[in-house]
Design a protein around this motif. Sequence first.
Motif, PDB file in Angstrom:
ATOM      1  N   VAL A  79       0.829  -1.209   0.000  1.00  0.00           N
ATOM      2  CA  VAL A  79       0.000   0.000   0.000  1.00  0.00           C
ATOM      3  C   VAL A  79       0.861   1.255   0.000  1.00  0.00           C
ATOM      4  O   VAL A  79       0.616   2.211  -0.749  1.00  0.00           O
ATOM      5  N   VAL A  80       1.889   1.270   0.836  1.00  0.00           N
ATOM      6  CA  VAL A  80       2.689   2.493   1.031  1.00  0.00           C
ATOM      7  C   VAL A  80       3.717   2.683  -0.081  1.00  0.00           C
ATOM      8  O   VAL A  80       3.790   3.742  -0.723  1.00  0.00           O
ATOM      9  N   GLU A  81       4.530   1.661  -0.330  1.00  0.00           N
ATOM     10  CA  GLU A  81       5.645   1.816  -1.258  1.00  0.00           C
ATOM     11  C   GLU A  81       5.244   1.610  -2.714  1.00  0.00           C
ATOM     12  O   GLU A  81       5.759   2.283  -3.608  1.00  0.00           O
ATOM     13  N   HIS A  82       4.352   0.658  -2.969  1.00  0.00           N
ATOM     14  CA  HIS A  82       4.043   0.315  -4.359  1.00  0.00           C
ATOM     15  C   HIS A  82       2.795   1.015  -4.884  1.00  0.00           C
ATOM     16  O   HIS A  82       2.695   1.265  -6.087  1.00  0.00           O
ATOM     17  N   LEU A  83       1.846   1.325  -3.996  1.00  0.00           N
ATOM     18  CA  LEU A  83       0.650   2.065  -4.411  1.00  0.00           C
ATOM     19  C   LEU A  83       0.719   3.538  -4.028  1.00  0.00           C
ATOM     20  O   LEU A  83      -0.216   4.294  -4.326  1.00  0.00           O
ATOM     21  N   ALA A  84       1.782   3.947  -3.377  1.00  0.00           N
ATOM     22  CA  ALA A  84       2.007   5.356  -3.015  1.00  0.00           C
ATOM     23  C   ALA A  84       0.886   5.909  -2.143  1.00  0.00           C
ATOM     24  O   ALA A  84       0.479   7.059  -2.294  1.00  0.00           O
ATOM     25  N   SER A  85       0.391   5.094  -1.220  1.00  0.00           N
ATOM     26  CA  SER A  85      -0.612   5.513  -0.219  1.00  0.00           C
ATOM     27  C   SER A  85      -1.830   6.176  -0.857  1.00  0.00           C
ATOM     28  O   SER A  85      -2.017   7.401  -0.779  1.00  0.00           O
ATOM     29  N   PRO A  86      -2.680   5.395  -1.496  1.00  0.00           N
ATOM     30  CA  PRO A  86      -3.878   5.968  -2.133  1.00  0.00           C
ATOM     31  C   PRO A  86      -4.773   6.662  -1.112  1.00  0.00           C
ATOM     32  O   PRO A  86      -4.712   6.408   0.096  1.00  0.00           O
ATOM     33  N   ASP A  87      -5.648   7.519  -1.619  1.00  0.00           N
ATOM     34  CA  ASP A  87      -6.607   8.199  -0.746  1.00  0.00           C
ATOM     35  C   ASP A  87      -7.669   7.234  -0.245  1.00  0.00           C
ATOM     36  O   ASP A  87      -8.110   7.322   0.900  1.00  0.00           O
ATOM     37  N   VAL A  88      -8.097   6.325  -1.114  1.00  0.00           N
ATOM     38  CA  VAL A  88      -9.105   5.320  -0.774  1.00  0.00           C
ATOM     39  C   VAL A  88      -8.604   3.972  -1.270  1.00  0.00           C
ATOM     40  O   VAL A  88      -8.085   3.878  -2.393  1.00  0.00           O
ATOM     41  N   VAL A  89      -8.730   2.947  -0.434  1.00  0.00           N
ATOM     42  CA  VAL A  89      -8.388   1.589  -0.843  1.00  0.00           C
ATOM     43  C   VAL A  89      -9.594   0.696  -0.588  1.00  0.00           C
ATOM     44  O   VAL A  89     -10.073   0.599   0.547  1.00  0.00           O
ATOM     45  N   ALA A  90     -10.093   0.047  -1.638  1.00  0.00           N
ATOM     46  CA  ALA A  90     -11.127  -0.964  -1.493  1.00  0.00           C
ATOM     47  C   ALA A  90     -10.433  -2.302  -1.281  1.00  0.00           C
ATOM     48  O   ALA A  90      -9.635  -2.740  -2.119  1.00  0.00           O
ATOM     49  N   LEU A  91     -10.716  -2.934  -0.161  1.00  0.00           N
ATOM     50  CA  LEU A  91     -10.099  -4.215   0.181  1.00  0.00           C
ATOM     51  C   LEU A  91     -11.091  -5.343  -0.052  1.00  0.00           C
ATOM     52  O   LEU A  91     -12.275  -5.211   0.253  1.00  0.00           O
ATOM     53  N   GLU A  92     -10.585  -6.457  -0.563  1.00  0.00           N
ATOM     54  CA  GLU A  92     -11.384  -7.673  -0.670  1.00  0.00           C
ATOM     55  C   GLU A  92     -10.737  -8.771   0.169  1.00  0.00           C
ATOM     56  O   GLU A  92      -9.526  -8.772   0.356  1.00  0.00           O
ATOM     57  N   GLU A  93     -11.551  -9.697   0.633  1.00  0.00           N
ATOM     58  CA  GLU A  93     -11.123 -10.843   1.443  1.00  0.00           C
ATOM     59  C   GLU A  93     -10.576 -10.422   2.806  1.00  0.00           C
ATOM     60  O   GLU A  93      -9.569 -10.961   3.282  1.00  0.00           O
ATOM     61  N   VAL A  94     -11.236  -9.484   3.434  1.00  0.00           N
ATOM     62  CA  VAL A  94     -10.965  -9.173   4.832  1.00  0.00           C
ATOM     63  C   VAL A  94     -11.805 -10.120   5.682  1.00  0.00           C
ATOM     64  O   VAL A  94     -13.037 -10.139   5.569  1.00  0.00           O
ATOM     65  N   GLN A  95     -11.160 -10.914   6.507  1.00  0.00           N
ATOM     66  CA  GLN A  95     -11.880 -11.870   7.348  1.00  0.00           C
ATOM     67  C   GLN A  95     -12.200 -11.270   8.713  1.00  0.00           C
ATOM     68  O   GLN A  95     -11.659 -10.235   9.106  1.00  0.00           O
ATOM     69  N   ASP A  96     -13.081 -11.964   9.424  1.00  0.00           N
ATOM     70  CA  ASP A  96     -13.449 -11.503  10.763  1.00  0.00           C
ATOM     71  C   ASP A  96     -12.283 -11.697  11.737  1.00  0.00           C
ATOM     72  O   ASP A  96     -11.225 -12.230  11.390  1.00  0.00           O
ATOM     73  N   ASN A  97     -12.487 -11.292  12.964  1.00  0.00           N
ATOM     74  CA  ASN A  97     -11.401 -11.265  13.947  1.00  0.00           C
ATOM     75  C   ASN A  97     -10.879 -12.641  14.325  1.00  0.00           C
ATOM     76  O   ASN A  97      -9.744 -12.766  14.810  1.00  0.00           O
ATOM     77  N   SER A  98     -11.687 -13.679  14.127  1.00  0.00           N
ATOM     78  CA  SER A  98     -11.234 -15.032  14.476  1.00  0.00           C
ATOM     79  C   SER A  98     -10.844 -15.839  13.248  1.00  0.00           C
ATOM     80  O   SER A  98     -10.586 -17.043  13.346  1.00  0.00           O
TER      81      SER A  98
END
Length: 596
Positions: free
Chosen positions: A319-338
Amino acid sequence: MRITSLLVATGVLLSSAPAAAAGTAVRIHDIQGVARVSPLDGQRVTGVPGVVTGVRGHGSARGFWLQDPEPDGDPRTSEGLFVFTGEQTPAVAVGDAVAVDGKVAEYYPTASGETPETTPNQSVTELVEASWQVTGRGEVPAEVVGPETVPAEFAPLDGNIDKRELEPQHYALDYYESREGMLLRVDDARVVGPTDSYRALWITTKPEQNANSRGGATYTGYADPNAGRLKVESLADGPFPAADVGDGLRGSTEGPLDYSRFGGYVLAATRLGEHRPGDLRPESTRPQSKDELAIATYNVENLAAGNDQAKFDRLAQGVVEHLASPDVVALEEVQDNSGPTDDGVVAADETLRQFTDAIAAAGGPRYLWRQIDPQNNADGGQPGGNIRVAFLYNPARVSFVDRPGGDATTPVHPVERGNGVGLSASPGRIDPANEAWEDSRKPLVGEFLFRGRTVLVVANHFNSKGGDQPLHGRIQPPERVSELQRDQQAQAVRGFVDEARAIDDQARVVVLGDLNDYGFSPAVQRLTEGGALVPLADALPPLERYSYVYEGNSQQLDHILATPSLPADYDLVHINAEFADQASDHDPQIARFAVR
């Protein structure tokens, strides 16, 4: 697991076996015949001569390959054959001349819930219940497979091709089948699919076929699956190269040709070419200017609290080095806390906190997030994982407009806001009760403000390709049953976009994420038809449109689409999919919008 009861012999001739003594003396090409299914299927044969070309001495499917040193000259009939010995390692060595008794069988590798009758996979012709005698030593030459050897046309489109007479001069699948079990050799091969966790990689025998600029082979359409792709595994227990796309195997890669449901035809290598790393490096995009709204999409592959911190750190670096810290990032495959523990937990705040902490530690902004917890086990993915899409945003650059009412079951709609369009709830989910989203992720919509302008962002993760028939199977063309649901999902998202544009024909809407389908697919075509959404990847040459590598095909599963009112500078950032060492199996992508 093989669905056959077998009598396994692991050494020399068992001369007292009455069934073998009653068999028929034939040669390998008689057993293989001119089609995929042997004309002698189920019959016992005796004294089949050949030279051992490879031995599989591990796993539950051990055995050896033999090849007739006296071919019949018919290009349709293979001169190679696998002798199955179950869990026992056969007492033979490469170069042994043998005479084999056994029963001819067609083994269909099956997935869960399939039977040999229902599987779309092709079969492997083999001898089972085998006994043999070593009669001396011998050798057979390997057939060299080069750029002109395998036909460019992939398969006859005749439905079930099991018993169709082979045309190896016309079709790639027929060529490989006519060499099933034979010793093949590929010289100075280029890697088009990186080494996986099962000690396998993909090469191409046609280095010019749909070659992209980074060394891969791009999947450009259903009619062109890249016939030169060939999977490589090793029969040896020694080191296996950790190869990236574009690397080379210098010299000869050689072994008998096998078939697996995991990718189709596979060279079971007795000799691997020398691994020569290429110069492939992860890409980095440019930073956005102060006047550009940078929006990215990134499938983070089952990210859950409690994963190794190294995974969070590498994704954060992306996110930081290769995408240069976008303003908005849509994430897929975020799992729950367990994570995949099926315990009723649906909250993902710990997962997102761990990720945003890692981004800040990597020198990025202190992102905030917005998401909606799904109903337990209602959105597909790993059971218990409750994967969902989520937004990260940089509050120093962009504002999120929170509007109450969004939850797992309430649909969101565009509504008139002043002179433009906003949301009935933010964040909200598109038509979550629609059967199109059964056992699949529901799109998440957020209302953002950038420099006083409203932008609606729709994060998606359409249903997977699970259930589709393989490219390499016996059903041609393969049925893509999962397409129907994605088409319905695209229709629902397109309906939302049309609602927004009906309110304001200059509505700024970005639709992005893992659509699990290609730019030429019906689902993506439904989203873009009529020019309602512009596919930003179309700014790239066709061979450069890919975000995922599967079975040696570089393919486009992730997308950013936008309404025509949002001119954009687009970049597909290759940092994962082509590499043996990857933080995710998807590459992210980013668009920088001139919001007016």
